[in-house]
Motif scaffolding. Structure first.
Motif, PDB file in Angstrom:
ATOM      1  N   VAL A   1       0.844  -1.197   0.000  1.00 56.24           N
ATOM      2  CA  VAL A   1       0.000   0.000   0.000  1.00 56.24           C
ATOM      3  C   VAL A   1       0.879   1.246   0.000  1.00 56.24           C
ATOM      4  O   VAL A   1       0.674   2.170  -0.796  1.00 56.24           O
ATOM      5  CB  VAL A   1      -0.958   0.013   1.218  1.00 56.24           C
ATOM      6  CG1 VAL A   1      -1.681   1.342   1.325  1.00 56.24           C
ATOM      7  CG2 VAL A   1      -1.955  -1.131   1.116  1.00 56.24           C
ATOM      8  N   ARG A   2       1.891   1.244   0.854  1.00 57.89           N
ATOM      9  CA  ARG A   2       2.758   2.431   0.927  1.00 57.89           C
ATOM     10  C   ARG A   2       3.548   2.615  -0.368  1.00 57.89           C
ATOM     11  O   ARG A   2       3.719   3.738  -0.832  1.00 57.89           O
ATOM     12  CB  ARG A   2       3.701   2.317   2.113  1.00 57.89           C
ATOM     13  CG  ARG A   2       4.477   3.578   2.325  1.00 57.89           C
ATOM     14  CD  ARG A   2       5.149   3.618   3.634  1.00 57.89           C
ATOM     15  NE  ARG A   2       6.140   4.678   3.650  1.00 57.89           N
ATOM     16  CZ  ARG A   2       6.835   4.995   4.699  1.00 57.89           C
ATOM     17  NH1 ARG A   2       6.660   4.355   5.826  1.00 57.89           N
ATOM     18  NH2 ARG A   2       7.713   5.959   4.638  1.00 57.89           N
ATOM     19  N   SER A   3       3.990   1.540  -0.957  1.00 58.80           N
ATOM     20  CA  SER A   3       4.702   1.615  -2.232  1.00 58.80           C
ATOM     21  C   SER A   3       3.797   2.188  -3.322  1.00 58.80           C
ATOM     22  O   SER A   3       4.212   3.035  -4.119  1.00 58.80           O
ATOM     23  CB  SER A   3       5.201   0.224  -2.626  1.00 58.80           C
ATOM     24  OG  SER A   3       5.776   0.245  -3.894  1.00 58.80           O
TER      25      SER A   3
ATOM     26  N   ALA B   1       3.393   5.919  -2.743  1.00 58.19           N
ATOM     27  CA  ALA B   1       4.599   6.656  -3.147  1.00 58.19           C
ATOM     28  C   ALA B   1       4.631   6.860  -4.662  1.00 58.19           C
ATOM     29  O   ALA B   1       4.937   7.947  -5.149  1.00 58.19           O
ATOM     30  CB  ALA B   1       5.849   5.924  -2.673  1.00 58.19           C
ATOM     31  N   LYS B   2       4.287   5.815  -5.414  1.00 58.23           N
ATOM     32  CA  LYS B   2       4.242   5.931  -6.876  1.00 58.23           C
ATOM     33  C   LYS B   2       3.148   6.896  -7.305  1.00 58.23           C
ATOM     34  O   LYS B   2       3.343   7.697  -8.225  1.00 58.23           O
ATOM     35  CB  LYS B   2       4.015   4.560  -7.511  1.00 58.23           C
ATOM     36  CG  LYS B   2       5.194   3.637  -7.373  1.00 58.23           C
ATOM     37  CD  LYS B   2       4.880   2.261  -7.925  1.00 58.23           C
ATOM     38  CE  LYS B   2       6.014   1.306  -7.626  1.00 58.23           C
ATOM     39  NZ  LYS B   2       5.687  -0.053  -8.035  1.00 58.23           N
ATOM     40  N   LEU B   3       2.004   6.834  -6.654  1.00 55.65           N
ATOM     41  CA  LEU B   3       0.897   7.731  -6.981  1.00 55.65           C
ATOM     42  C   LEU B   3       1.292   9.179  -6.733  1.00 55.65           C
ATOM     43  O   LEU B   3       1.119  10.044  -7.603  1.00 55.65           O
ATOM     44  CB  LEU B   3      -0.331   7.372  -6.140  1.00 55.65           C
ATOM     45  CG  LEU B   3      -1.545   8.279  -6.298  1.00 55.65           C
ATOM     46  CD1 LEU B   3      -2.162   8.102  -7.684  1.00 55.65           C
ATOM     47  CD2 LEU B   3      -2.560   7.982  -5.214  1.00 55.65           C
ATOM     48  N   PHE B   4       1.854   9.460  -5.564  1.00 54.46           N
ATOM     49  CA  PHE B   4       2.229  10.830  -5.226  1.00 54.46           C
ATOM     50  C   PHE B   4       3.337  11.350  -6.143  1.00 54.46           C
ATOM     51  O   PHE B   4       3.395  12.537  -6.439  1.00 54.46           O
ATOM     52  CB  PHE B   4       2.647  10.942  -3.759  1.00 54.46           C
ATOM     53  CG  PHE B   4       1.519  10.698  -2.789  1.00 54.46           C
ATOM     54  CD1 PHE B   4       0.213  11.051  -3.091  1.00 54.46           C
ATOM     55  CD2 PHE B   4       1.760  10.108  -1.567  1.00 54.46           C
ATOM     56  CE1 PHE B   4      -0.820  10.840  -2.194  1.00 54.46           C
ATOM     57  CE2 PHE B   4       0.741   9.894  -0.656  1.00 54.46           C
ATOM     58  CZ  PHE B   4      -0.558  10.262  -0.973  1.00 54.46           C
TER      59      PHE B   4
ATOM     60  N   ASP C   1       0.628   7.090   8.857  1.00 59.56           N
ATOM     61  CA  ASP C   1       1.723   8.035   9.115  1.00 59.56           C
ATOM     62  C   ASP C   1       2.299   8.562   7.809  1.00 59.56           C
ATOM     63  O   ASP C   1       2.661   9.729   7.702  1.00 59.56           O
ATOM     64  CB  ASP C   1       2.828   7.387   9.947  1.00 59.56           C
ATOM     65  CG  ASP C   1       2.459   7.269  11.421  1.00 59.56           C
ATOM     66  OD1 ASP C   1       1.430   7.853  11.833  1.00 59.56           O
ATOM     67  OD2 ASP C   1       3.200   6.575  12.150  1.00 59.56           O
ATOM     68  N   TYR C   2       2.387   7.700   6.808  1.00 66.07           N
ATOM     69  CA  TYR C   2       2.876   8.133   5.496  1.00 66.07           C
ATOM     70  C   TYR C   2       1.907   9.132   4.869  1.00 66.07           C
ATOM     71  O   TYR C   2       2.319  10.137   4.287  1.00 66.07           O
ATOM     72  CB  TYR C   2       3.088   6.932   4.572  1.00 66.07           C
ATOM     73  CG  TYR C   2       3.680   7.321   3.247  1.00 66.07           C
ATOM     74  CD1 TYR C   2       4.995   7.764   3.161  1.00 66.07           C
ATOM     75  CD2 TYR C   2       2.924   7.260   2.079  1.00 66.07           C
ATOM     76  CE1 TYR C   2       5.536   8.136   1.945  1.00 66.07           C
ATOM     77  CE2 TYR C   2       3.464   7.623   0.861  1.00 66.07           C
ATOM     78  CZ  TYR C   2       4.775   8.065   0.800  1.00 66.07           C
ATOM     79  OH  TYR C   2       5.318   8.436  -0.393  1.00 66.07           O
TER      80      TYR C   2
END
Length: 95
Positions: A14-16, A19-22, A49-50
């Protein structure tokens, strides 16, 4: 893979993805609202938190309730009839 490892893997995924989306967004993430379902990895402190770090907003869908979802009753009837048909075909095929 045990439950803890699987959940850690989901949080990383999910965090990965975020990060790609942002990285692809031409403006600041503070203008972004991500709608999550209620999977535990989406609610995790690691992911949230991210989201805070990126100044993005999180919204969560309402908790799932099959009693409130009429479609679930239709699928239940279809699955029941299909399973009966499949078991009949399997019995006929094996004899």
């Amino acid at each position: 893979m045990d439950l803890y490892c699987r959940n850690e893997h989901y949080k990383e995924g999910v965090r990965s993805f975020l990060a790609k989306l942002f990285a692809e967004v031409p403006h600041r993430p503070s203008n972004i609202v991500i709608i999550f379902d209620n999977h535990s990895s989406h609610h995790s402190r690691y992911v949230q938190d991210y989201m805070k770090h990126m100044n993005a907003k999180s919204l969560f869908t309402a908790p799932y309730s099959s009693r409130l979802n009429n479609c679930e009753h239709v699928w239940s009837m279809l699955k029941r009839s299909w399973s009966t048909l499949v078991s009949r075909i399997t019995v006929d095929y094996n004899h």
